[in-house]
Motif scaffolding. Structure first.
Motif, mmCIF file in Angstrom:
data_model
loop_
_atom_site.group_PDB
_atom_site.id
_atom_site.type_symbol
_atom_site.label_atom_id
_atom_site.label_comp_id
_atom_site.label_asym_id
_atom_site.label_seq_id
_atom_site.Cartn_x
_atom_site.Cartn_y
_atom_site.Cartn_z
ATOM 1 N N ASP A 160 -9.194 -1.859 9.087
ATOM 2 C CA ASP A 160 -10.172 -2.537 9.943
ATOM 3 C C ASP A 160 -10.901 -3.599 9.238
ATOM 4 N N ILE A 161 -11.363 -3.302 8.075
ATOM 5 C CA ILE A 161 -12.330 -4.262 7.239
ATOM 6 C C ILE A 161 -11.121 -5.632 7.157
ATOM 7 N N ALA A 162 -9.816 -5.555 6.960
ATOM 8 C CA ALA A 162 -9.232 -6.745 6.887
ATOM 9 C C ALA A 162 -9.098 -7.403 8.209
ATOM 10 N N ALA A 163 -8.944 -6.668 9.403
ATOM 11 C CA ALA A 163 -8.983 -7.229 10.673
ATOM 12 C C ALA A 163 -10.227 -8.118 11.012
ATOM 13 N N ASN B 139 -14.824 0.195 -4.958
ATOM 14 C CA ASN B 139 -15.226 1.723 -4.753
ATOM 15 C C ASN B 139 -14.310 2.252 -3.465
ATOM 16 N N VAL B 140 -13.113 1.976 -3.539
ATOM 17 C CA VAL B 140 -12.338 2.726 -2.482
ATOM 18 C C VAL B 140 -11.915 4.000 -3.037
ATOM 19 N N PRO B 141 -12.129 5.041 -2.149
ATOM 20 C CA PRO B 141 -11.873 6.353 -2.688
ATOM 21 C C PRO B 141 -10.120 6.485 -2.932
ATOM 22 N N ALA B 142 -9.729 6.921 -4.024
ATOM 23 C CA ALA B 142 -8.110 6.946 -4.129
ATOM 24 C C ALA B 142 -7.870 7.993 -5.085
ATOM 25 N N LEU B 143 -6.615 8.372 -5.168
ATOM 26 C CA LEU B 143 -6.145 9.204 -6.354
ATOM 27 C C LEU B 143 -5.748 8.269 -7.426
ATOM 28 N N SER C 177 -6.560 7.984 5.705
ATOM 29 C CA SER C 177 -7.774 7.793 6.525
ATOM 30 C C SER C 177 -8.301 6.740 5.788
ATOM 31 N N THR C 178 -8.181 6.570 4.445
ATOM 32 C CA THR C 178 -8.883 5.482 3.793
ATOM 33 C C THR C 178 -8.110 3.946 4.269
ATOM 34 N N SER C 179 -6.879 4.089 4.201
ATOM 35 C CA SER C 179 -6.210 2.744 4.496
ATOM 36 C C SER C 179 -6.228 2.305 5.902
ATOM 37 N N ILE C 180 -6.827 3.279 7.007
ATOM 38 C CA ILE C 180 -7.172 2.958 8.348
ATOM 39 C C ILE C 180 -8.497 2.093 8.205
ATOM 40 N N GLN C 181 -9.427 2.338 7.293
ATOM 41 C CA GLN C 181 -10.558 1.750 7.317
ATOM 42 C C GLN C 181 -10.309 0.366 6.762
ATOM 43 N N MET D 253 0.633 -1.008 0.076
ATOM 44 C CA MET D 253 -0.162 0.000 0.018
ATOM 45 C C MET D 253 0.942 1.305 -0.115
ATOM 46 N N LYS D 254 0.620 2.141 -0.846
ATOM 47 C CA LYS D 254 1.302 3.487 -0.885
ATOM 48 C C LYS D 254 0.644 4.466 -0.227
ATOM 49 N N ARG D 255 1.538 5.089 0.772
ATOM 50 C CA ARG D 255 1.008 6.256 1.517
ATOM 51 C C ARG D 255 1.376 7.630 1.076
ATOM 52 N N HIS D 256 2.491 7.554 0.526
ATOM 53 C CA HIS D 256 2.663 8.941 -0.106
ATOM 54 C C HIS D 256 2.140 9.599 -1.230
#
Ligand SMILES: [Zn+2]
Length: 78
Positions: free
Chosen positions: A60-63, A36-40, A53-57, A1-4
């Motif tokens: 949660d879903i994965a956990a 439908n994951v919000p992304a750039l 903020s999206t990767s945190i969600q 997952m890319k955060r920058h």
């Protein structure tokens, strides 16, 4: 997952705009597909970046899926 999140695509130099992507989590015991994951998204090559903020969600879903021993789950964030 890319955060920058870059201002333009580092791969092709294309323009990056807000859109959605499909995110897949491989839990070894199962797979979760989040649509439908919000992304750039790069308009030119389709490379995508997911914001913190999206990767945190997504984490949660994965956990939750891991706890439930899900083999295959399809979720939509929209
Ligand atoms: Zn690109």
């Amino acid at each position: 997952m890319k955060r920058h999140i870059p201002s333009k695509c580092p791969l092709c130099g294309g323009k990056i705009e807000r859109g959605t992507t499909t995110f897949t989590v491989d839990l070894k015991t199962g797979v979760v597909v989040v649509r439908n994951v919000p992304a750039l998204v790069c308009l030119q090559c389709g490379e995508d970046w997911i914001e913190n903020s999206t990767s945190i969600q997504l984490e949660d879903i994965a956990a939750r899926a891991k706890m439930q021993n899900t083999q295959l789950e399809m979720i939509s964030m929209a």
